[in-house]
Scaffold this active site. Structure first.
Site, short mmCIF file in Angstrom:
data_model
loop_
_atom_site.label_atom_id
_atom_site.label_comp_id
_atom_site.label_asym_id
_atom_site.label_seq_id
_atom_site.Cartn_x
_atom_site.Cartn_y
_atom_site.Cartn_z
N SER A 172 0.84 -1.19 0.00
CA SER A 172 0.00 0.00 0.00
C SER A 172 0.88 1.24 0.00
O SER A 172 2.11 1.15 0.06
CB SER A 172 -0.89 0.00 1.25
OG SER A 172 -0.07 0.25 2.38
N LYS A 173 0.22 2.37 -0.04
CA LYS A 173 0.90 3.67 -0.07
C LYS A 173 2.00 3.79 0.98
O LYS A 173 2.99 4.48 0.78
CB LYS A 173 -0.13 4.80 0.19
CG LYS A 173 -0.93 5.14 -1.05
CD LYS A 173 -0.21 6.21 -1.87
CE LYS A 173 -0.78 6.32 -3.27
NZ LYS A 173 0.22 6.44 -4.30
N ARG A 174 1.76 3.16 2.13
CA ARG A 174 2.74 3.22 3.20
C ARG A 174 4.11 2.73 2.75
O ARG A 174 5.13 3.10 3.29
CB ARG A 174 2.29 2.29 4.35
CG ARG A 174 1.40 2.95 5.32
CD ARG A 174 1.10 2.08 6.51
NE ARG A 174 0.75 0.69 6.17
CZ ARG A 174 1.44 -0.36 6.60
NH1 ARG A 174 2.49 -0.21 7.36
NH2 ARG A 174 1.04 -1.58 6.27
N GLY A 223 5.33 3.14 -0.20
CA GLY A 223 5.87 3.93 -1.31
C GLY A 223 4.88 3.92 -2.46
O GLY A 223 3.68 3.70 -2.25
#
Ligand code: GLU
Length: 486
Positions: free
Chosen positions: A251-253, A255
């Protein structure tokens, strides 16, 4: 004839996980001379995001995953947008109702919420309680009068063991008693994913449904719809998840997760294809570098694993550097120019009048070190500037004061003016000789020159850089370093 599909919902950006799924479908189709279809699952009208489809298609096009049928590529099984196929879903729903395999449900959202709460309090499995299944007509009319809404539910058969022979995960089975009567046609007249995907996979003659593991729980519902309609189900294969290094879902976490962000960061499509192919598949236990051509020749579902794949960014960077190094100089230069055109914020501003030859030489100097196309700007801009900004403190190397530095600059200038031919060999010989006379370490002397000439602590090999910069520019920069000190 093998026919596979990638069925994106245009509800967001092209997540690398979805694009990996698309690529496995594409590879499978190409490997077997089959067809790769893109079908747009746009039935959830509330979740549509404008521009999402364009981004998804752009990601596929960037990676060269050309589809044989789908948006902008008409084919015999179209339309390829589910929102344009509503009549088909309605008529199939009618047939299911007629065959008593589906029924109208008039329950209001409030009733459904109460029902769920009750089930939770009683610690019962949650699911539709079949309130509307056998309701007398008069009561149905009453309910409809009150809610003005109706949906159609599939009537899940009781006491069935539903078995799937998954191409990747092997045998999986479910007890139909644990599945409820799910909605197939919503009150807005649109089908749910379950109905639309079954109807389209059937009518589009899809032979293999290769999709993400998250859809596995939907598969027993789909198998039951196939059975109710007396249709043969396609084969199914559920692809492993992609996790971040901390083993949670990518996920976005972790990158960037959009394939197009990777494009913008300067990864090559060849790298992405190679890297994504290894997210869940492998040729053997050691081969890491695989061209698209090899992948098309070698891809097989029996080497797709069940266990989740880990997205390793360091490996991706390493691979991109390797692909960049393997390009020929002209191709890399053209690739950079195209990249700069597309992403002006990452672009080098090349003054007019710079020759192609000069650009090629500059690129040749950074090719070894370049991991991402986006790094080229920072690595090469000093080749194109008239003047570079120098911090005096950066110019002064450890153990060299202003006077020592001035002296070193002066003698270097004298030597550079006198050198015959301003090339790597001569520069190396002359400056290393000078260095040994100057009682300075190589780090001090060359570090100072590098800073004066490039404005950076690290650069491509110094003498080659100087040859490309040329005598005049080198002299000008050393002079300007000198005047900044006096
Ligand atoms: N529309 C679904 C998605 O967005 C497709 C699921 C499937 O492949 O059946 O992933």
């Amino acid at each position: 004839m093998i026919r596979v599909r990638f069925a994106p919902s245009p509800t967001g950006f092209p997540h690398v996980g979805n694009i990996r799924t698309a690529m496995f479908n594409w590879l499978f189709a190409r490997r077997h001379g089959g067809k790769f279809i893109v079908r747009v699952e746009d039935t959830d009208q509330n979740r549509l995001v404008s521009g999402a489809l364009d981004s998804i298609l752009e990601a596929l096009a960037w990676l060269g995953l050309q589809w044989d049928e789908g948006p902008n590529v008409e084919g015999p099984y179209g339309p390829y947008f589910q929102s344009q196929r509503l009549r088909l879903y309605v008529s199939i729903t009618d047939q299911l109702i007629k065959d008593e395999q589906a029924y109208y449900c008039y329950c209001t959202p409030e009733r459904l919420t109460d029902m769920r709460k009750r089930q939770q309090t009683l610690k019962q499995p949650t699911g539709y309680d079949r309130h509307c299944l056998n309701l007398p007509t008069s009561e149905k009319e009453n309910m409809y009068g009150a809610s003005k809404q109706k949906v159609v539910r599939f009537r899940m058969p009781n006491d069935r063991s539903i078995i799937l022979e998954d191409l990747i995960r092997g045998k999986v089975s479910w007890d139909s008693n644990l599945l409820d009567d799910f909605v197939i046609l919503k009150s807005d007249g649109y089908p749910t994913y379950h109905l639309a995907s079954v109807v389209d996979d059937h009518l589009m003659e899809i032979t293999h449904v290769l999709r993400a593991e998250e859809w596995l729980p939907s598969t027993p519902k789909h198998l039951m719809i196939y059975q109710a309609l007396n249709w043969d189900a396609p084969l199914f294969g559920h692809m492993p998840m992609i996790l971040g290094p901390d083993k949670s879902k990518l996920s976005k976490r972790h990158g960037a997760t959009s394939a197009l962000e990777y494009k913008e960061m300067g990864y090559l499509p060849d790298t992405m294809i190679n890297f994504m192919a290894l997210l869940g598949w492998s040729l053997d236990d050691h081969t890491e570098i695989l061209t698209q051509e090899t992948l098309v020749k070698e891809f097989s579902l029996d080497r797709v694993v069940k266990s989740a794949a880990i997205f390793n960014k360091e490996k991706l960077d390493w691979m991109n550097g390797l692909y960049i190094r393997s390009m020929n100089l002209d191709d890399l230069t053209v690739r950079l120019e195209d990249y700069w055109k597309e992403f002006p914020n990452q672009a080098l501003s090349i003054p007019t009048g710079v020759s192609r030859d000069y650009l090629l030489k500059v690129v040749s100097l950074i090719q070894e070190r370049l991991k991402l196309l986006s790094e080229a700007q920072e690595l090469t801009e000093f080749f194109f500037l008239d003047d570079i900004n120098l911090e005096i403190m950066e110019l002064l190397q450890k153990g060299m004061d202003v006077n020592v530095t001035l002296f070193a600059l002066n003698v270097t200038l004298r030597e550079l003016r006198a050198i015959d031919s301003f090339n790597v060999q001569n520069l190396e010989k002359c400056l290393l000789d000078l260095n040994s006379q100057l009682e300075l370490s190589r780090g001090q002397f060359l570090g100072m020159l590098r800073m004066a000439l490039t404005g950076k602590k690290s650069s491509p090999p110094l003498f080659a850089t100087m040859e490309v910069l040329g005598r005049d520019r080198c002299i000008r920069r050393l002079e300007s370093a000198r005047s900044s000190l006096s």
